[in-house]
Design a protein around this motif. Structure first.
Motif, PDB file in Angstrom:
ATOM      1  N   TYR A  88       0.835  -1.204   0.000  1.00  0.00           N
ATOM      2  CA  TYR A  88       0.000   0.000   0.000  1.00  0.00           C
ATOM      3  C   TYR A  88       0.872   1.256   0.000  1.00  0.00           C
ATOM      4  CZ  TYR A  88      -3.555  -3.361   1.534  1.00  0.00           C
ATOM      5  OH  TYR A  88      -4.404  -4.448   1.627  1.00  0.00           O
ATOM      6  N   VAL A  89       0.413   2.279  -0.703  1.00  0.00           N
ATOM      7  CA  VAL A  89       1.075   3.588  -0.666  1.00  0.00           C
ATOM      8  C   VAL A  89       0.271   4.492   0.253  1.00  0.00           C
ATOM      9  CG1 VAL A  89       1.718   5.637  -1.978  1.00  0.00           C
ATOM     10  CG2 VAL A  89       2.037   3.358  -2.978  1.00  0.00           C
ATOM     11  N   LEU A  90       0.904   4.965   1.321  1.00  0.00           N
ATOM     12  CA  LEU A  90       0.253   5.850   2.281  1.00  0.00           C
ATOM     13  C   LEU A  90       1.027   7.158   2.377  1.00  0.00           C
ATOM     14  CD1 LEU A  90       0.260   2.676   3.674  1.00  0.00           C
ATOM     15  CD2 LEU A  90      -1.481   3.835   5.006  1.00  0.00           C
ATOM     16  N   TRP A  91       0.435   8.108   3.112  1.00  0.00           N
ATOM     17  CA  TRP A  91       1.048   9.429   3.278  1.00  0.00           C
ATOM     18  C   TRP A  91       0.964   9.821   4.749  1.00  0.00           C
ATOM     19  CZ3 TRP A  91       2.575  12.035  -1.331  1.00  0.00           C
ATOM     20  CH2 TRP A  91       2.207  11.369  -2.501  1.00  0.00           C
ATOM     21  N   LYS A  92       1.969  10.541   5.176  1.00  0.00           N
ATOM     22  CA  LYS A  92       2.015  10.966   6.576  1.00  0.00           C
ATOM     23  C   LYS A  92       2.355  12.444   6.655  1.00  0.00           C
ATOM     24  CE  LYS A  92       5.508   9.576   9.136  1.00  0.00           C
ATOM     25  NZ  LYS A  92       6.366   8.737  10.003  1.00  0.00           N
ATOM     26  N   MET A  93       1.670  13.159   7.560  1.00  0.00           N
ATOM     27  CA  MET A  93       2.049  14.523   7.932  1.00  0.00           C
ATOM     28  C   MET A  93       2.153  14.570   9.454  1.00  0.00           C
ATOM     29  SD  MET A  93       0.017  17.211   5.447  1.00  0.00           S
ATOM     30  CE  MET A  93      -1.616  16.497   5.622  1.00  0.00           C
ATOM     31  N   GLU A  94       3.086  15.363   9.956  1.00  0.00           N
ATOM     32  CA  GLU A  94       3.302  15.466  11.399  1.00  0.00           C
ATOM     33  C   GLU A  94       3.240  16.934  11.829  1.00  0.00           C
ATOM     34  OE1 GLU A  94       6.105  11.999  12.826  1.00  0.00           O
ATOM     35  OE2 GLU A  94       7.026  13.008  11.107  1.00  0.00           O
ATOM     36  N   PRO A  95       2.035  17.472  11.988  1.00  0.00           N
ATOM     37  CA  PRO A  95       1.913  18.871  12.417  1.00  0.00           C
ATOM     38  C   PRO A  95       2.513  19.076  13.797  1.00  0.00           C
ATOM     39  CG  PRO A  95      -0.217  17.748  12.456  1.00  0.00           C
ATOM     40  CD  PRO A  95       0.735  16.822  11.782  1.00  0.00           C
ATOM     41  N   ALA A  96       3.351  20.079  13.931  1.00  0.00           N
ATOM     42  CA  ALA A  96       4.028  20.359  15.209  1.00  0.00           C
ATOM     43  C   ALA A  96       3.726  21.783  15.649  1.00  0.00           C
ATOM     44  CB  ALA A  96       5.537  20.162  15.061  1.00  0.00           C
TER      45      ALA A  96
END
Length: 606
Positions: free
Chosen positions: A561-569
Motif C-alpha cells: 500500500y502507498v500511504l502518506w504521513k504529515m506530522e503537524p508540530a
C-alpha cells in the motif's frame, strides 16, 4: 483515617511534603472516572497482571487483608491537577476493572447499582451489567474498604524517579532491566523504551497516559476486547522469549543488547556489567559507558539507529511470514539446548551489518526464508547465559554473515529507500491513536470513495484545519495524520466495492492505501507529492505553519500500500486557519473564541 503530613528528602533533591491518608475504594474510583490518575511511562510502562492476579487482590479486599500502600505524586498536566501513580498501578487497575465488570470473582460480577457513578454509567449505556451479580452488601463493603495512600506534594520529576527506583530496588518488585530503565535519562534508555514498546505494540505518543487509557495498551494473557494478547507479541509468537520473560521486561534487555551492538564498534561483550554501564553505572565497563554511547549516538544519530533497528526487525519478521512458521521452530529443527535469544541476537546483528554496514539488500524473501530453515543446526557455537565475550560474539556474527551473504546484493536505489516506512514503526504509531485521539487523524484517501479520480479539495482543506488544531493543543505538541487508512469497516468495504482494493486490518484500522487514487488520477507518487506541497503552501493556513507542515509530508510504502504521513508540530504561538483558531477536543475539531482564546494562548508560555 487521619492524614499525616511530613517533609521528606530524597537522594539530595529538594524537600517534598508527604501526606498519608486512608482512602476508600469508592473515593479512588471517583478520582479515576474524573480522569485524575496519570501514568508516567518513563517508569510505569506496562499493565501486565493476569486476570487471576486481579482476582486474588479482590479476594484480599473481601477478606479485609491489608493491601500494600498506594504511592502518588501531585502534578499538573495539560492545565489539570493530576495524581501521578508512582506505585500501585496494577492494584488500582485491578480494583477499577472489577468494579466495571471486566472480570468476575468466584464466578460473580460487581453490582453496578451499588455506586452512583456506576449506576449512572449503566443507565447511560457506557457500562453493562454482567451476570450473576455479587450480593449488594458485599459490593458496598468492597467500595468502603480503606487503602493506605501516600501522596507527594510539590514533588519534582527527579524525586519521583528516585522514589520509584528505591521502593522497587529494595523490594525487588522489578526486574534488573526495569530498575535500570526506571526514570533513566540517558539517551540509550529512551531508545530502548521506544523500540521495545513499538515491538510489543503498547507504544504511546507521549510519556504521560491516563490510567483510563492504560488498559487499551495493556498486555493480557487472554484475548479480551482491548489490550495486547501476549501470545501475539513478536518475541512470544516466535518463541524467542516466554510470556513471563516479556512481563519481566526481558524483551527490553534484549533490545538493549541489540542496540549496543548497532552502536558500539568494535562489538562490546554482552552481560549485566555492560548493560549497567550503559545506564551510567561507573563501576561497569568503559566500553559501554553512557558517555561512550552518547558520543556514538551523536555521530550516527538516534533516528538513524532507530531506523536501522526497525528495518532489520521488519526484514526478519516479513521473512518469517513467508516461511509461515515461528522463528524458533523454523531456524532450529533438531533438539538444541542453545539459548534462542542468543542465536536470534547473532542473526539480527549479522543481518543489520549486511543491510547497513555493507549496503546490501535481500535478493528475495523466499530464498532468505529457505536459507534460515534449520539455520542453527549448523556447526555454529552459540554460548548460553552469562557474559558473551566480544571475540566469540564477533566471530559468530562473521560466520553467520558468511552463510547469508549469497542471499544479499548491493542496493543504491534511493527512490525506493525514501518510500520505505518500517512496518513495525507504522503499526506502533497507528496504535498510539488509541490513547491520543486529539493528536491523531486518519483519512481513507484524497478522493471521495465513489470517485477515485477526483481530488476532494474540501476534504483536504479539512485535513489542514485539523493540522492547525493539533498544533494549538499545547506547546511542543506533535500530531500525526495518516492518509490511506480507513478507521471504519464500512468505508473499507466501500473502497473495495468501488475500486477493488482489499484492505489490510490492524486492530480496528483498515489499510486501504492511495495507489488506486493515483492510478485513477494518472499521477505518479512524485508528481502527487509535488502537487500536495504546493497545495499546502497555498492553502488557508498561515504561511509559517504551512511551510512547517509541508516539510513533514512524506509518502511511504506499507506492505503493498502507498500511504502518506504529515506530522503537524506546535510553533512558539498558536496558528490560524482561514483567519480563525481551532483546537482539538478528543477527535473533534472546534473553533476557539472568547475566553477560550486566552486559555489557548496560556498554553504557549514563550
Amino acid at each position: 483515617m487521619a492524614s499525616l503530613g511530613m517533609g521528606v528528602r530524597v537522594a539530595g533533591v529538594e524537600s517534598t511534603e508527604l501526606s498519608v491518608t486512608g482512602e476508600s475504594v469508592q473515593q479512588l474510583y471517583s478520582d479515576y472516572i474524573q480522569n485524575r490518575f496519570l501514568i508516567n511511562r518513563r517508569y510505569q510502562r506496562k499493565l501486565v497482571w493476569a486476570v487471576e492476579e486481579k482476582q486474588k487482590l479482590i479476594d484480599s479486599v473481601v477478606k479485609r487483608l491489608p493491601i500494600p500502600l498506594i504511592l502518588l505524586a501531585e502534578s499538573q498536566h495539560e492545565g489539570m491537577a493530576r495524581l501521578e501513580v508512582i506505585d500501585g498501578l496494577q492494584r488500582l487497575n485491578a480494583l477499577f476493572s472489577f468494579i466495571e465488570n471486566e472480570f468476575p470473582v468466584d464466578g460473580k460480577y460487581f453490582d453496578l447499582e451499588t455506586l452512583a457513578d456506576t449506576k449512572y454509567a449503566k443507565d447511560h449505556g457506557s457500562l453493562t451489567q454482567s451476570e450473576p451479580v455479587w450480593d449488594r452488601s458485599a459490593c458496598r463493603d468492597l467500595t468502603n474498604y480503606q487503602l493506605p495512600v501516600s501522596t507527594y506534594r510539590s514533588a519534582s520529576e527527579s524525586s519521583v524517579d528516585e522514589v520509584f527506583r528505591r521502593i522497587n530496588s529494595s523490594g525487588r518488585h522489578l526486574s534488573l532491566q526495569e530498575i535500570r530503565q526506571a526514570g533513566s535519562t540517558v539517551e540509550i534508555a529512551g531508545l530502548v523504551r521506544r523500540l521495545s514498546a513499538a515491538v510489543r505494540g503498547d507504544a504511546s505518543l507521549t510519556d504521560y497516559v491516563s490510567l483510563q487509557d492504560m488498559p487499551k495498551i495493556s498486555i493480557t494473557n487472554r484475548e479480551l476486547d482491548y489490550g495486547i494478547f501476549d501470545a501475539e507479541i513478536f518475541w512470544v509468537k516466535h518463541g524467542i522469549l516466554s510470556r513471563d520473560a516479556v512481563r519481566e521486561s526481558r524483551d527490553e534487555e534484549l533490545v538493549l543488547d541489540l542496540l549496543l551492538d548497532l552502536v558500539i564498534r568494535p562489538l562490546a561483550p554482552s552481560g549485566s556489567e555492560y548493560r549497567n554501564a550503559a545506564y551510567g553505572d561507573e563501576r561497569g565497563s568503559s566500553t559501554t559507558s553512557a558517555s561512550a554511547i552518547r558520543s556514538r549516538l551523536l555521530t550516527i544519530g538516534q533516528g538513524e539507529i532507530e531506523r536501522r533497528f526497525m528495518e532489520t526487525l521488519d526484514l526478519i519478521e516479513e521473512t518469517l511470514d513467508v516461511a509461515g512458521a515461528p522463528y524458533s521452530s523454523w531456524t532450529v529443527t533438531q533438539q538444541n539446548p542453545r539459548g534462542v535469544p542468543r542465536h536470534f541476537h547473532a542473526l539480527f546483528v549479522a543481518v543489520a551489518q549486511l543491510l547497513h554496514d555493507d549496503q546490501q539488500k535481500v535478493k528475495s524473501k523466499e530464498s532468505f526464508a529457505a536459507a534460515l530453515k534449520g539455520f542453527w543446526d549448523k556447526d555454529l557455537s552459540v554460548p548460553g547465559g552469562g557474559n558473551w565475550g566480544s571475540d566469540r560474539k564477533s566471530s559468530l556474527i562473521e560466520a553467520v554473515k558468511g552463510y547469508l551473504r549469497s542471499h544479499f546484493e548491493p542496493t543504491q536505489n534511493e527512490h525506493e529507500l525514501r518510500l520505505q516506512e518500517h512496518a513495525l514503526q507504522f503499526e506502533s504509531t497507528l496504535r498510539m491513536s488509541l490513547t491520543e485521539e486529539a493528536l491523531f487523524e486518519l483519512k481513507q484517501g484524497f478522493c471521495r470513495i465513489n470517485a477515485a479520480s477526483e481530488f476532494d479539495k474540501g476534504s483536504f482543506e479539512k485535513i489542514l484545519k485539523i493540522a492547525s488544531a493539533m498544533a494549538n493543543t499545547r506547546a511542543e505538541a506533535k500530531g500525526v495524520i495518516f492518509i490511506g487508512v480507513a478507521d471504519d469497516a464500512t468505508d473499507a468495504a466501500a473502497i473495495e466495492r468501488f475500486s477493488g482494493v482489499q484492505s489490510h486490518r490492524i486492530a480496528d484500522f483498515h489499510i486501504t492505501g492511495t495507489q488506486h487514487e493515483l492510478d485513477a488520477m494518472g499521477k505518479s507518487i512524485d508528481e502527487h507529492f509535488r502537487w500536495l506541497i504546493d497545495a499546502i503552501k497555498n492553502s488557508k493556513l498561515e504561511p509559517r505553519f504551512a511551510n512547517s507542515l509541508a516539510s513533514t509530508l512524506s509518502p511511504f510504502r506499507y506492505r503493498d500500500y502507498v500511504l502518506w504521513k504529515m506530522e503537524p508540530a506546535a510553533l512558539n504561538s498558536p496558528v490560524m486557519y482561514d483567519g480563525k483558531f481551532f483546537i482539538r477536543n478528543g477527535p473533534n475539531t472546534d473553533e476557539v473564541t472568547g475566553a477560550g482564546l486566552i486559555e489557548m494562548v496560556r498554553r504557549f508560555p514563550s
